[in-house]
Write a protein that holds these residues in place. Sequence first.
Motif, mmCIF file in Angstrom:
data_model
loop_
_atom_site.group_PDB
_atom_site.id
_atom_site.type_symbol
_atom_site.label_atom_id
_atom_site.label_comp_id
_atom_site.label_asym_id
_atom_site.label_seq_id
_atom_site.Cartn_x
_atom_site.Cartn_y
_atom_site.Cartn_z
ATOM 1 N N GLN A 1 0.982 -1.100 -0.061
ATOM 2 C CA GLN A 1 0.111 0.064 -0.056
ATOM 3 C C GLN A 1 0.733 1.232 -0.120
ATOM 4 O O GLN A 1 1.987 1.161 0.550
ATOM 5 N N VAL A 2 0.398 2.212 -0.672
ATOM 6 C CA VAL A 2 0.893 3.520 -0.712
ATOM 7 C C VAL A 2 0.491 4.625 0.021
ATOM 8 O O VAL A 2 -0.960 4.531 -0.121
ATOM 9 N N GLN A 3 1.001 5.729 0.480
ATOM 10 C CA GLN A 3 0.250 6.625 1.214
ATOM 11 C C GLN A 3 0.981 8.045 0.676
ATOM 12 O O GLN A 3 2.040 8.014 0.683
ATOM 13 N N LEU A 4 -0.087 9.065 0.377
ATOM 14 C CA LEU A 4 0.572 10.231 -0.100
ATOM 15 C C LEU A 4 0.022 11.214 1.136
ATOM 16 O O LEU A 4 -1.178 11.378 1.393
ATOM 17 N N VAL A 5 0.864 12.220 1.569
ATOM 18 C CA VAL A 5 0.628 12.975 2.842
ATOM 19 C C VAL A 5 0.853 14.433 2.294
ATOM 20 O O VAL A 5 2.037 14.775 2.041
ATOM 21 N N GLU A 6 -0.297 15.305 2.202
ATOM 22 C CA GLU A 6 0.061 16.660 1.839
ATOM 23 C C GLU A 6 0.060 17.510 3.096
ATOM 24 O O GLU A 6 -0.178 17.180 4.147
ATOM 25 N N SER A 7 1.038 18.743 2.835
ATOM 26 C CA SER A 7 1.152 19.697 4.075
ATOM 27 C C SER A 7 1.475 21.009 3.131
ATOM 28 O O SER A 7 1.746 21.023 2.200
ATOM 29 N N GLY A 8 1.311 22.092 4.088
ATOM 30 C CA GLY A 8 1.517 23.265 3.497
ATOM 31 C C GLY A 8 0.297 24.098 3.229
ATOM 32 O O GLY A 8 0.481 25.361 2.796
ATOM 33 N N GLY A 9 -0.970 23.909 3.108
ATOM 34 C CA GLY A 9 -2.110 24.422 2.956
ATOM 35 C C GLY A 9 -2.152 25.557 3.958
ATOM 36 O O GLY A 9 -1.748 25.622 5.093
ATOM 37 N N GLY A 10 -3.481 26.561 3.695
ATOM 38 C CA GLY A 10 -3.644 27.576 4.901
ATOM 39 C C GLY A 10 -4.242 28.782 4.388
ATOM 40 O O GLY A 10 -4.792 28.540 3.215
ATOM 41 N N LEU A 11 -4.192 29.674 5.117
ATOM 42 C CA LEU A 11 -5.086 31.087 4.642
ATOM 43 C C LEU A 11 -4.024 31.940 4.376
ATOM 44 O O LEU A 11 -2.907 32.223 5.062
ATOM 45 N N VAL A 12 -4.277 32.597 3.362
ATOM 46 C CA VAL A 12 -3.309 33.798 2.715
ATOM 47 C C VAL A 12 -3.814 34.826 1.936
ATOM 48 O O VAL A 12 -5.029 34.408 1.506
ATOM 49 N N GLN A 13 -3.370 36.066 2.158
ATOM 50 C CA GLN A 13 -4.035 37.079 1.525
ATOM 51 C C GLN A 13 -3.738 36.768 -0.002
ATOM 52 O O GLN A 13 -2.802 36.499 -0.359
ATOM 53 N N PRO A 14 -4.759 37.757 -0.716
ATOM 54 C CA PRO A 14 -4.418 37.822 -2.119
ATOM 55 C C PRO A 14 -3.126 38.552 -2.477
ATOM 56 O O PRO A 14 -2.514 39.491 -1.855
#
Length: 121
Positions: A1-14
């Motif tokens: 089995q393989v797992q993909l783990v994302e990181s780095g999202g969030g709230l940012v201003q235009p």
Amino acid sequence: QVQLVESGGGLVQPGGSLRLACAASGSIVSIYTMGWYHQAPGKQRELVATISTGGATNYADSVKGRFTISRDNAKNTVYLQMNSLKPEDTAVYYCNALVLERGARYTKDYWGQGTQVTVSS
């Protein structure tokens, strides 16, 4: 089995920047194309960018010149540098990878769990 783990999202201003990362782990022999997709509320999941094993890239017209996809094959990780962010970039961003696992005859498509990116003042 393989797992993909994302990181780095969030709230940012235009006009701001974010960098997403997605690390693949598990019984991996090879990872072929990796990519990022996004899905806004009420809309279908759409391609943002892809990158081949050799580094060839493809971008959606809406992000060309603002986003950069890259990968570190030694770390089985793909990145998305997002600059000059706009409110319309707000979405859940999903990582995708085409993987050949140990003992498998064919490649299989894997998806991460998604990370929220919100662009708002």
